[in-house]
Design a protein around this motif. Structure first.
Motif, mmCIF file in Angstrom:
data_model
loop_
_atom_site.group_PDB
_atom_site.id
_atom_site.type_symbol
_atom_site.label_atom_id
_atom_site.label_comp_id
_atom_site.label_asym_id
_atom_site.label_seq_id
_atom_site.Cartn_x
_atom_site.Cartn_y
_atom_site.Cartn_z
ATOM 1 N N HIS A 96 -10.173 -0.166 9.637
ATOM 2 C CA HIS A 96 -8.998 -0.271 8.766
ATOM 3 C C HIS A 96 -9.414 -0.269 7.293
ATOM 4 O O HIS A 96 -8.775 0.377 6.456
ATOM 5 N N LEU A 97 -10.483 -0.968 6.973
ATOM 6 C CA LEU A 97 -10.992 -0.980 5.596
ATOM 7 C C LEU A 97 -11.357 0.430 5.148
ATOM 8 O O LEU A 97 -11.054 0.833 4.014
ATOM 9 N N LEU A 98 -12.010 1.168 6.015
ATOM 10 C CA LEU A 98 -12.411 2.527 5.668
ATOM 11 C C LEU A 98 -11.185 3.416 5.430
ATOM 12 O O LEU A 98 -11.192 4.261 4.528
ATOM 13 N N PRO A 151 -17.408 1.718 -5.317
ATOM 14 C CA PRO A 151 -16.536 2.018 -4.170
ATOM 15 C C PRO A 151 -17.129 2.991 -3.163
ATOM 16 O O PRO A 151 -17.076 2.755 -1.945
ATOM 17 N N ARG A 152 -17.720 4.100 -3.622
ATOM 18 C CA ARG A 152 -18.283 5.071 -2.683
ATOM 19 C C ARG A 152 -19.450 4.476 -1.910
ATOM 20 O O ARG A 152 -19.570 4.655 -0.690
ATOM 21 N N GLU A 153 -20.335 3.754 -2.613
ATOM 22 C CA GLU A 153 -21.462 3.091 -1.941
ATOM 23 C C GLU A 153 -20.956 2.046 -0.962
ATOM 24 O O GLU A 153 -21.526 1.861 0.122
ATOM 25 N N SER A 154 -19.864 1.377 -1.338
ATOM 26 C CA SER A 154 -19.309 0.316 -0.496
ATOM 27 C C SER A 154 -18.774 0.875 0.814
ATOM 28 O O SER A 154 -18.977 0.284 1.885
ATOM 29 N N LEU A 155 -18.084 2.018 0.751
ATOM 30 C CA LEU A 155 -17.564 2.617 1.977
ATOM 31 C C LEU A 155 -18.713 3.046 2.899
ATOM 32 O O LEU A 155 -18.632 2.890 4.117
ATOM 33 N N PHE A 214 0.825 -1.214 0.000
ATOM 34 C CA PHE A 214 0.000 0.000 0.000
ATOM 35 C C PHE A 214 0.860 1.264 0.000
ATOM 36 O O PHE A 214 0.404 2.318 -0.428
ATOM 37 N N GLU A 215 2.098 1.151 0.489
ATOM 38 C CA GLU A 215 2.985 2.311 0.576
ATOM 39 C C GLU A 215 3.989 2.361 -0.567
ATOM 40 O O GLU A 215 4.790 3.290 -0.637
ATOM 41 N N ARG A 216 3.941 1.380 -1.462
ATOM 42 C CA ARG A 216 4.933 1.314 -2.542
ATOM 43 C C ARG A 216 4.790 2.472 -3.512
ATOM 44 O O ARG A 216 3.686 2.938 -3.776
ATOM 45 N N GLN A 241 -9.857 5.087 1.505
ATOM 46 C CA GLN A 241 -9.672 6.504 1.219
ATOM 47 C C GLN A 241 -8.433 6.763 0.368
ATOM 48 O O GLN A 241 -8.259 7.864 -0.154
ATOM 49 N N MET A 242 -7.573 5.748 0.226
ATOM 50 C CA MET A 242 -6.358 5.920 -0.570
ATOM 51 C C MET A 242 -6.727 5.978 -2.047
ATOM 52 O O MET A 242 -7.566 5.197 -2.526
ATOM 53 N N ARG A 243 -6.102 6.888 -2.781
ATOM 54 C CA ARG A 243 -6.505 7.114 -4.180
ATOM 55 C C ARG A 243 -6.254 5.917 -5.088
ATOM 56 O O ARG A 243 -6.937 5.762 -6.100
#
Length: 280
Positions: free
Chosen positions: A191-193, A266-270, A158-160, A197-199
């Protein structure tokens, strides 16, 4: 890769990991005997039991860094035993997981569908530990620590940079099943939320109420690599298969694409995850 189920045996195999462990064990034994110490005597000096010293010398247990450092000092090895820490760190990660992490490190795109628990890359440390603790036949505490450490190391993806495109589709049931307990689940949902939020990360939910579902064949994963090739991966109870045949890879790509189209956006999922968090 979807190695998140706790049924697959990711324990140490007949590979270079065992060779490293045996080499380290032989070194400890030679230095111990050279110092005229018994296993009990060495254990007393370094703060470990005789059983642990014996297991390390036989290549049956992966020694912690402190074990090697303390042994080095106790036996006057002048850094020769401590120098093995880097090799041992690699041996702590099972070969299947090392291969998995290597593919993930080469991926520019990764898409995964999980149907019974959180995908490995999405898991918190608590959630992963709960999963590995449920595994049958049971892992030892040392093996659980080993597996959890390996899984958490993979999350560096995720940080790569440059950032790969990472998409995940999770079944609704995986958001509601309280593996490890209610608080573990709450922190997992939080944590999922955060990840969502990461692009470069997309998390989608497949509602249980969905009437059209292409994922009935089980979990799957598709990775597009830096060299332009694409590979697939799937797991079952006692199977772990990498798919490289172009025809089979296309089928997995097609299925994953349809699964994504059938899931919530994705937005509905969050928003959906937030509602479940509020209910948990």
């Amino acid at each position: 890769m979807t190695d998140e189920d706790n049924g697959s045996d990711l324990g140490l195999e007949e590979d270079d990991s065992l060779a490293v462990m045996r080499a380290v064990g032989r070194m400890v034994k030679v230095w111990r005997e050279g110092a005229g110490l018994t296993q009990t005597g060495l254990g007393t000096q370094i703060g470990y039991c005789e059983e642990m010293v014996s297991a390390v010398e036989r290549g049956k247990r992966v020694p912690q860094p402190e074990f090697l450092d303390n042994t080095d000092v106790a036996l006057g090895a002048n850094g020769k035993i401590s120098a093995m820490k880097k090799d041992v760190a690699g041996a702590r990660v099972p070969k299947k997981v090392r291969d998995l992490a290597k593919l993930e490190s080469e991926a520019v795109e990764l898409g995964a569908y999980g149907n019974h628990n959180m995908h490995g890359l999405l898991q918190t440390e608590e959630y992963a530990r709960a999963l590995f603790s449920m595994r049958r036949p049971a892992y030892s505490e040392d093996e659980i620590d080993q597996q959890v450490a390996a899984r958490m190391a993979r999350c560096q993806i995720f940080e790569r940079r440059p950032a790969p495109t990472l998409t995940f589709v999770q079944e609704e049931v995986t958001l509601r099943r309280p593996l490890g307990g209610r608080m573990v689940l709450r922190r997992q949902l939080e944590h999922l939320l955060e990840l969502g939020q990461m692009r470069h990360v997309g998390i989608q939910v497949m509602p249980t109420s969905c009437e059209e579902h292409t994922g009935m064949g089980g979990q799957l994963q598709v990775l597009k690599l830096k060299n332009g090739s694409t590979v697939g991966h799937w797991e079952a109870q006692l199977a772990n298969r990498l798919v490289s045949d172009p025809k089979e890879v296309r089928i997995l790509e097609m299925r994953y694409g349809m699964i994504r189209s059938q899931a919530l956006a994705p937005r509905e999922s969050l928003a959906f995850i937030e509602r479940i968090l509020g209910e948990t």
